[in-house]
Design a protein around this motif. Structure first.
Motif, mmCIF file in Angstrom:
data_model
loop_
_atom_site.group_PDB
_atom_site.id
_atom_site.type_symbol
_atom_site.label_atom_id
_atom_site.label_comp_id
_atom_site.label_asym_id
_atom_site.label_seq_id
_atom_site.Cartn_x
_atom_site.Cartn_y
_atom_site.Cartn_z
ATOM 1 N N GLU A 125 57.579 3.821 70.087
ATOM 2 C CA GLU A 125 57.408 4.273 68.708
ATOM 3 C C GLU A 125 56.618 5.585 68.660
ATOM 4 O OE1 GLU A 125 56.113 1.386 65.880
ATOM 5 O OE2 GLU A 125 57.570 -0.108 66.533
ATOM 6 N N MET A 126 55.585 5.695 69.461
ATOM 7 C CA MET A 126 54.771 6.917 69.424
ATOM 8 C C MET A 126 55.572 8.123 69.913
ATOM 9 S SD MET A 126 51.097 5.261 70.503
ATOM 10 C CE MET A 126 50.032 6.685 70.436
ATOM 11 N N GLN A 127 56.418 7.905 70.924
ATOM 12 C CA GLN A 127 57.268 9.001 71.406
ATOM 13 C C GLN A 127 58.201 9.479 70.295
ATOM 14 O OE1 GLN A 127 58.881 7.053 74.874
ATOM 15 N NE2 GLN A 127 57.660 8.308 76.255
ATOM 16 N N HIS A 128 58.673 8.535 69.496
ATOM 17 C CA HIS A 128 59.546 8.911 68.384
ATOM 18 C C HIS A 128 58.813 9.837 67.405
ATOM 19 C CE1 HIS A 128 62.260 8.555 64.939
ATOM 20 N NE2 HIS A 128 61.157 8.383 64.233
ATOM 21 N N TYR A 129 57.588 9.464 67.040
ATOM 22 C CA TYR A 129 56.854 10.276 66.051
ATOM 23 C C TYR A 129 56.479 11.646 66.610
ATOM 24 C CZ TYR A 129 56.384 5.736 63.852
ATOM 25 O OH TYR A 129 56.668 4.517 63.305
ATOM 26 N N LEU A 130 56.174 11.690 67.906
ATOM 27 C CA LEU A 130 55.615 12.913 68.488
ATOM 28 C C LEU A 130 56.648 13.775 69.188
ATOM 29 C CD1 LEU A 130 52.459 11.177 70.013
ATOM 30 C CD2 LEU A 130 52.464 12.746 68.066
ATOM 31 N N GLY A 131 57.876 13.225 69.341
ATOM 32 C CA GLY A 131 58.883 13.858 70.186
ATOM 33 C C GLY A 131 59.277 15.269 69.784
ATOM 34 N N ASP A 132 59.268 15.578 68.489
ATOM 35 C CA ASP A 132 59.776 16.878 68.047
ATOM 36 C C ASP A 132 58.688 17.939 67.918
ATOM 37 O OD1 ASP A 132 62.348 16.058 67.992
ATOM 38 O OD2 ASP A 132 62.279 15.402 65.892
ATOM 39 N N LEU A 133 57.488 17.597 68.326
ATOM 40 C CA LEU A 133 56.395 18.558 68.173
ATOM 41 C C LEU A 133 56.296 19.470 69.389
ATOM 42 C CD1 LEU A 133 53.647 16.209 66.729
ATOM 43 C CD2 LEU A 133 55.367 17.536 65.517
ATOM 44 N N ASP A 134 55.513 20.522 69.227
ATOM 45 C CA ASP A 134 55.355 21.489 70.322
ATOM 46 C C ASP A 134 54.273 21.053 71.302
ATOM 47 O OD1 ASP A 134 57.308 22.970 69.187
ATOM 48 O OD2 ASP A 134 55.928 24.255 68.075
ATOM 49 N N TRP A 135 54.328 19.795 71.701
ATOM 50 C CA TRP A 135 53.387 19.281 72.687
ATOM 51 C C TRP A 135 54.218 18.698 73.825
ATOM 52 C CZ3 TRP A 135 47.950 19.064 71.893
ATOM 53 C CH2 TRP A 135 47.504 19.388 70.608
ATOM 54 N N ALA A 136 53.709 18.826 75.038
ATOM 55 C CA ALA A 136 54.386 18.204 76.174
ATOM 56 C C ALA A 136 53.769 16.817 76.380
ATOM 57 C CB ALA A 136 54.209 19.063 77.418
ATOM 58 N N LEU A 137 54.491 15.789 75.946
ATOM 59 C CA LEU A 137 53.938 14.434 76.024
ATOM 60 C C LEU A 137 53.857 13.959 77.470
ATOM 61 C CD1 LEU A 137 55.708 12.585 73.082
ATOM 62 C CD2 LEU A 137 53.582 13.867 73.088
ATOM 63 N N GLU A 138 52.757 13.309 77.778
ATOM 64 C CA GLU A 138 52.567 12.743 79.116
ATOM 65 C C GLU A 138 52.113 11.308 78.967
ATOM 66 O OE1 GLU A 138 49.815 14.903 81.529
ATOM 67 O OE2 GLU A 138 50.860 16.813 81.223
ATOM 68 N N LEU A 139 52.494 10.480 79.942
ATOM 69 C CA LEU A 139 52.032 9.102 79.916
ATOM 70 C C LEU A 139 50.619 9.012 80.460
ATOM 71 C CD1 LEU A 139 55.148 7.171 81.220
ATOM 72 C CD2 LEU A 139 54.477 7.753 78.889
ATOM 73 N N LYS A 140 49.898 8.066 79.937
ATOM 74 C CA LYS A 140 48.557 7.773 80.452
ATOM 75 C C LYS A 140 48.674 7.311 81.910
ATOM 76 C CE LYS A 140 46.957 3.601 79.456
ATOM 77 N NZ LYS A 140 46.410 2.762 80.500
#
Ligand code: IMP
Length: 198
Positions: free
Chosen positions: A23-38
């Motif tokens: 769910e969090m990936q869905h909310y944050l996916g389109d932002l200009d941040w490179a998501l990383e797993l803990k």
């Protein structure tokens, strides 16, 4: 994990729960941040007495340990007739989702007051561990006498949302994103996250 090639500041998503991560990936996916797993081995003890306190602990400690921006949520189900239980203990209320659901249903029994709410606190911490943003989202609902629906995770099958006339587990993921406690918390955080200059 990010689709954008623009500005790419790393952002560590501080959760080990696959349902919440999705769910969090869905909310944050389109932002200009490179998501990383803990990092898996990085486990933060949730010793706070509120959802916000626990989300702060997770975001802050993961940020400091990784030296990167971190976002964490802490969430749970609060049943009115059980004085807010399982509340902060939602994740630890039984060995697995089925046992946790059984326990809530057993403790509530045939009680006529079925009202409950899901609560989600979201905190964004800077690489130095200071808190940049925090918000809380709430979704009111009712505990059904028995589970309904096959989607979602956790307590989803017993949490009925009158506004949608269905349980979390019966919702499409789009509908859950719109109505859920986590969806509402992220709806409050996202515009602020977009305005942050990092
Ligand atoms: P924590 O936020 O990781 O401490 O755990 C929250 C717990 O609350 C989860 O393990 C689930 O049992 C429950 N929970 C939180 N959000 C949801 C949801 O959207 N659906 C169902 N259960 C949830």
């Amino acid at each position: 994990m990010s689709h954008s090639s623009r500005h790419q500041t790393p952002l560590v998503v501080a959760t080990g729960n696959p349902g919440k991560l999705k769910e969090m990936q869905h909310y944050l996916g389109d932002l200009d941040w490179a998501l990383e797993l803990k990092p898996k081995e990085l486990d933060v003890e949730e010793t706070g007495t509120t959802f916000i306190a626990n989300a702060r602990l997770k975001a802050t400690q993961v940020a400091i340990a990784t030296g990167k921006w971190a976002i964490a949520d802490d969430s749970g189900l609060a049943v009115d007739a059980l004085d807010g239980a399982p509340g902060l203990y939602s994740a630890r209320y039984g060995q697995d989702d089925a046992a946790r659901i059984d326990r809530v249903l057993r403790e509530l029994g045939p009680h006529p007051d079925r009202s409950a709410q899901f609560i989600c606190a979201v905190v964004l911490a800077r690489p130095d561990g200071s808190v940049a943003l925090e918000e809380e989202g709430i979704c009111p609902g009712e505990i059904l006498p028995s589970p309904r629906g096959a989607g979602g995770f956790g307590y989803d099958p017993i949490f009925f949302v009158p506004e949608a006339n269905r349980t979390y587990a019966e919702m499409t993921s789009e509908q859950k994103h719109e109505l859920s406690h986590r969806g509402r918390a992220f709806a409050l955080i996202l515009p602020q996250l977009k305005r942050l200059s990092v």
